[in-house]
Write an enzyme that holds these catalytic residues in place. Structure first.
Site, mmCIF file in Angstrom:
data_model
loop_
_atom_site.group_PDB
_atom_site.id
_atom_site.type_symbol
_atom_site.label_atom_id
_atom_site.label_comp_id
_atom_site.label_asym_id
_atom_site.label_seq_id
_atom_site.Cartn_x
_atom_site.Cartn_y
_atom_site.Cartn_z
ATOM 1 N N ASN A 171 28.212 37.276 43.786
ATOM 2 C CA ASN A 171 28.061 38.642 43.258
ATOM 3 C C ASN A 171 27.889 38.690 41.734
ATOM 4 O O ASN A 171 27.195 39.550 41.210
ATOM 5 C CB ASN A 171 29.186 39.560 43.732
ATOM 6 C CG ASN A 171 30.553 39.106 43.317
ATOM 7 O OD1 ASN A 171 30.736 37.960 42.887
ATOM 8 N ND2 ASN A 171 31.531 39.975 43.449
ATOM 9 N N GLU B 54 40.722 33.905 41.841
ATOM 10 C CA GLU B 54 40.329 35.315 41.719
ATOM 11 C C GLU B 54 39.833 35.719 43.092
ATOM 12 O O GLU B 54 38.705 35.400 43.460
ATOM 13 C CB GLU B 54 39.217 35.482 40.673
ATOM 14 C CG GLU B 54 39.611 35.120 39.263
ATOM 15 C CD GLU B 54 40.647 36.048 38.669
ATOM 16 O OE1 GLU B 54 40.921 37.121 39.260
ATOM 17 O OE2 GLU B 54 41.201 35.701 37.618
ATOM 18 N N CYS C 28 34.701 42.624 43.304
ATOM 19 C CA CYS C 28 36.082 42.624 43.801
ATOM 20 C C CYS C 28 36.916 43.703 43.105
ATOM 21 O O CYS C 28 38.026 43.985 43.524
ATOM 22 C CB CYS C 28 36.708 41.250 43.638
ATOM 23 S SG CYS C 28 36.490 40.607 41.997
ATOM 24 N N GLU D 228 41.723 35.279 33.778
ATOM 25 C CA GLU D 228 40.495 34.843 33.100
ATOM 26 C C GLU D 228 40.207 35.811 31.963
ATOM 27 O O GLU D 228 40.224 37.022 32.148
ATOM 28 C CB GLU D 228 39.333 34.803 34.097
ATOM 29 C CG GLU D 228 39.584 33.783 35.194
ATOM 30 C CD GLU D 228 38.376 33.516 36.083
ATOM 31 O OE1 GLU D 228 37.652 34.456 36.422
ATOM 32 O OE2 GLU D 228 38.175 32.337 36.429
#
Ligand code: ADP
Length: 485
Positions: free
Chosen positions: A157, A255, A289, A463
């Site tokens: 994505n 993640e 997400c 991150e």
């Protein structure tokens, strides 16, 4: 076939500074989701190629770890400049394989560069400590060292920016890397190899393999030379990687999935909330997400919000990402479309009302209409599962307590959003939500300066932010004795 070519479209893997094919000579086809046509191929690598990539990264680590932080910072700044100098070509390649609009692709490439620049700056701030010693003749030092070879597995994505958040801190810390991009969108990942070569990152420091996810993943997990796995993708695969890498006790950053709630209170600025809702829902065709999965809207503002959201979603221009003015591209594939249809059928069967959209787009293929469903209830599939498509379910609520409880009623805890004009409520709700990231009166909150990541089953580690470097560094305590002081 390919309409627009790019110097960055590498149809080979990068192992120890060489662009190579799979040992078997086998390849995987890559298609353009807007047309269904083949763009090109990439190697179908497996265990053996992955092992060689890991060994090359280990060899390169022996010298790369000794470079100074300033040297690495300069390399990363060059990498940032190379990305920005080629923003258009990289964005075009991204749209070609992923489908998102060119505007979004340019944004993603810009964001990739921004992460690299951030970590170029952070490279020089990987401070340790000199701690006041409890002994008069000993000194206590705490240093931080690169963990070693890291493996980065990235999703389709955001095939460029997800890698920037991993390679940026890895290179800043002095680690070397083996990267596995998603098979649907490998070119944006492979392009990083070309960029790294261009700016003079030494051979073997960044290696990129494409191919069988299972084989590559298994080698990464089992190989003791890999000291850390950083993964962005589904919770299911993330859990499996944690399990498999337990045998070699690797560090992991994960993640994983989200189930973002978006709360709108009666006292919210309605237009601002609708604008935020559109951005937080339909960006990348709903395939992020942190995209809103569930809208919870207070009774007093509910009907107006639904009306305006439906209007705004109908106004979104759907089409091929390469066409000017397009705001929503196709979904990644028809399977993703079928999944959205399943969510809609389930909601309709349980009393949900389709207010706008609701079906495949007239353009065919994997295009889908931006959709709004009202009358959502907690027994519907999207209460628990990630939609990953352009579908906005709206639930109605009465009290703040009820809304926060509904928002938290999930095993996920990545991003959440809420809109209110009341400062007290802003703090109460912010503190009540069990999420790693909270947008208050904002629908898009990601930035390199801030730590991105989730709680609960949404993941481990962060991150971006100064925290983004932590997972790539080992802490070492040094006690220096016999000083005769
Ligand atoms: P998505 O639903 O976004 O495709 P996945 O978790 O399936 O999420 O994919 C994310 C990344 O993980 C991709 O690069 C994919 O190829 C990779 N992947 C999938 N299965 C495995 C596996 N068994 N081992 C390692 N990587 C995997």
């Amino acid at each position: 076939m390919l309409q627009k070519t790019s110097q960055f479209m590498k149809q080979a893997n990068l192992i120890n500074g060489e662009w190579v094919q799979a040992d078997s000579g086998q390849t995987i086809d890559v298609t353009n989701p807007a047309t269904g046509l083949k763009i090109g191929t990439v190697p179908k690598a497996g265990k053996a190629e992955t092992r060689r990539a890991i060994e090359a990264a280990q060899q390169a680590f022996l010298s790369f770890r000794k470079t100074s932080a300033l040297e690495r910072s300069k390399l990363l700044r060059k990498l940032h400049d190379a990305i920005m100098d080629n923003q258009d070509a990289l964005a075009e390649l991204l749209t070609l394989e992923q489908g998102k609009s060119l505007t979004e692709s340019k944004g993603e490439i810009g964001s990739s560069a921004a992460y690299v620049l951030w970590f170029a700056e952070e490279a020089r701030r990987a401070y340790g400590d000199v701690v006041p010693s409890p002994w008069t003749d000993r000194r206590v030092l705490v240093t931080r060292e690169p963990v070693g070879v890291i493996a980065a597995i990235t999703p389709w994505n955001f095939p460029s920016s997800m890698l920037s958040r991993k390679l940026g801190p890895a290179l800043a810390a002095g680690c070397t890397a083996v990267v596995k991009p998603a098979s649907q969108t490998p070119y944006s990942g492979l392009a990083w190899g070309a960029l790294c070569e261009e700016v003079g990152i030494p051979r073997g420091v960044v290696n990129i393999v494409t191919g069988s996810a299972g084989e590559i993943g298994d080698e990464i997990c089992a190989n003791p030379l890999v000291k850390k796995i950083t993964f962005t993708g589904s919770t299911e695969v993330g859990k499996m990687l944690i399990q498999k890498s337990a045998s070699t006790v690797k560090k992991v950053s994960m993640e994983l999935g989200g189930n973002a709630p978006f709360l709108v209170f009666d006292d919210a600025d309605l237009d601002r909330a609708v604008q935020g809702a559109i951005a937080a829902k339909y960006r990348n065709s709903g395939q992020t997400c942190v995209c809103t999965n569930r809208f919870f809207v207070q009774a007093g503002i509910h009907d107006k919000f639904v009306e305006k959201l439906a209007e705004a979603s109908k106004a979104l221009k759907v089409g091929s990402g390469l066409d000017a003015g397009v705001q929503q591209g196709p979904l990644i594939d028809v399977k993703a479309v079928e999944k959205v249809e399943e969510f809609i059928a389930d909601a309709k069967a349980k009393g949900g009302k389709v207010v706008s959209g609701g079906k495949r787009h007239a353009l065919g293929g994997s295009f889908f209409e931006p959709t709004v469903i009202s009358g959502a209830t907690t027994d519907m599939m999207f209460m628990k599962e990630e939609i990953f498509g352009p579908l906005a379910p709206v639930f109605k609520f009465d009290t703040e307590e009820e809304a926060v409880a509904l928002a938290n009623d999930t095993e996920f805890g990545l991003a959440c959003y809420f809109y209110t004009g009341d400062l007290g409520r802003a703090f109460r709700v912010m503190e009540g939500l069990k999420y790693g990231m909270v947008g208050v009166n904002e629908g898009i909150i990601t930035t390199p300066e801030a730590p991105f990541g989730g709680v609960k089953e949404s993941g481990l580690g962060r991150e971006g932010g100064h925290q983004g470097l932590d997972d790539y560094l080992d802490t070492k305590y040094v006690c220096i004795g016999g000083l005769g002081l």
